[in-house]
Design a protein around this motif. Structure first.
Motif, PDB file in Angstrom:
ATOM      1  N   GLN A   8       0.832  -1.202   0.000  1.00  0.00           N
ATOM      2  CA  GLN A   8       0.000   0.000   0.000  1.00  0.00           C
ATOM      3  C   GLN A   8       0.868   1.255   0.000  1.00  0.00           C
ATOM      4  OE1 GLN A   8      -2.653  -0.375   3.318  1.00  0.00           O
ATOM      5  NE2 GLN A   8      -4.265  -1.304   2.074  1.00  0.00           N
ATOM      6  N   ARG A   9       1.961   1.260   0.783  1.00  0.00           N
ATOM      7  CA  ARG A   9       2.852   2.421   0.799  1.00  0.00           C
ATOM      8  C   ARG A   9       3.546   2.592  -0.540  1.00  0.00           C
ATOM      9  NH1 ARG A   9       5.687   1.080   6.345  1.00  0.00           N
ATOM     10  NH2 ARG A   9       5.213  -0.894   5.445  1.00  0.00           N
ATOM     11  N   ALA A  10       3.916   1.481  -1.182  1.00  0.00           N
ATOM     12  CA  ALA A  10       4.585   1.565  -2.480  1.00  0.00           C
ATOM     13  C   ALA A  10       3.622   2.080  -3.548  1.00  0.00           C
ATOM     14  CB  ALA A  10       5.135   0.206  -2.873  1.00  0.00           C
ATOM     15  N   LYS A  12       1.154   4.167  -3.114  1.00  0.00           N
ATOM     16  CA  LYS A  12       0.917   5.596  -2.923  1.00  0.00           C
ATOM     17  C   LYS A  12       2.008   6.431  -3.584  1.00  0.00           C
ATOM     18  CE  LYS A  12      -1.666   5.184   1.342  1.00  0.00           C
ATOM     19  NZ  LYS A  12      -1.705   5.447   2.769  1.00  0.00           N
ATOM     20  N   ARG A  13       3.231   5.909  -3.683  1.00  0.00           N
ATOM     21  CA  ARG A  13       4.319   6.673  -4.287  1.00  0.00           C
ATOM     22  C   ARG A  13       4.319   6.587  -5.804  1.00  0.00           C
ATOM     23  NH1 ARG A  13       8.606   4.584  -0.050  1.00  0.00           N
ATOM     24  NH2 ARG A  13       7.865   2.696  -1.018  1.00  0.00           N
ATOM     25  N   LEU A  14       3.655   5.605  -6.391  1.00  0.00           N
ATOM     26  CA  LEU A  14       3.640   5.448  -7.834  1.00  0.00           C
ATOM     27  C   LEU A  14       2.664   6.431  -8.472  1.00  0.00           C
ATOM     28  CD1 LEU A  14       3.645   1.561  -8.114  1.00  0.00           C
ATOM     29  CD2 LEU A  14       5.560   3.124  -8.457  1.00  0.00           C
ATOM     30  N   ALA A  15       2.813   6.657  -9.764  1.00  0.00           N
ATOM     31  CA  ALA A  15       1.912   7.544 -10.486  1.00  0.00           C
ATOM     32  C   ALA A  15       0.512   6.936 -10.534  1.00  0.00           C
ATOM     33  CB  ALA A  15       2.428   7.775 -11.888  1.00  0.00           C
TER      34      ALA A  15
END
Length: 103
Positions: A8-10, A12-15
């Motif tokens: 989930q954290r990863a 959020k950082r993606l486009a």
């Protein structure tokens, strides 16, 4: 089904993609608007926003294009093949051998 907290954290950082956004989310292709929509369903072009490309004078340019300016059409004879077709397999192999191919 939910992704793991690390995933989930990863995410959020993606486009943001069109599958992750709302049902009417349109990502676009970064072209920008050339005008505005009117209230009657038309589109008014703003010529201050229209892209213009200036080409320099190429009359004295020394480089040449990849393709010659004048190309003669090729008229090859396929009379020696049984099908008289350039797509014939035997004709293809003959041309390949002429070009240095090995079997």
């Amino acid at each position: 089904m939910q992704p793991t907290p690390v995933l989930q954290r990863a995410i959020k950082r993606l486009a943001l993609t069109t599958k992750q956004g709302p049902h009417n989310y349109y990502k676009g292709n970064r072209t920008g608007a050339m005008g505005t929509h009117t209230k009657y369903g038309g589109y008014r072009i703003d010529f201050k926003k229209v892209r213009t490309y200036c080409c320099p004078d190429l009359s004295e340019f020394e480089l040449t294009p990849f393709v010659a300016r004048h190309i003669e059409p090729r008229r090859e004879s396929f009379a020696h093949t049984e099908t008289k077709s350039p797509m014939d397999g035997k004709e293809y192999l003959r041309k390949w051998k002429e070009g240095g191919g090995n079997i």
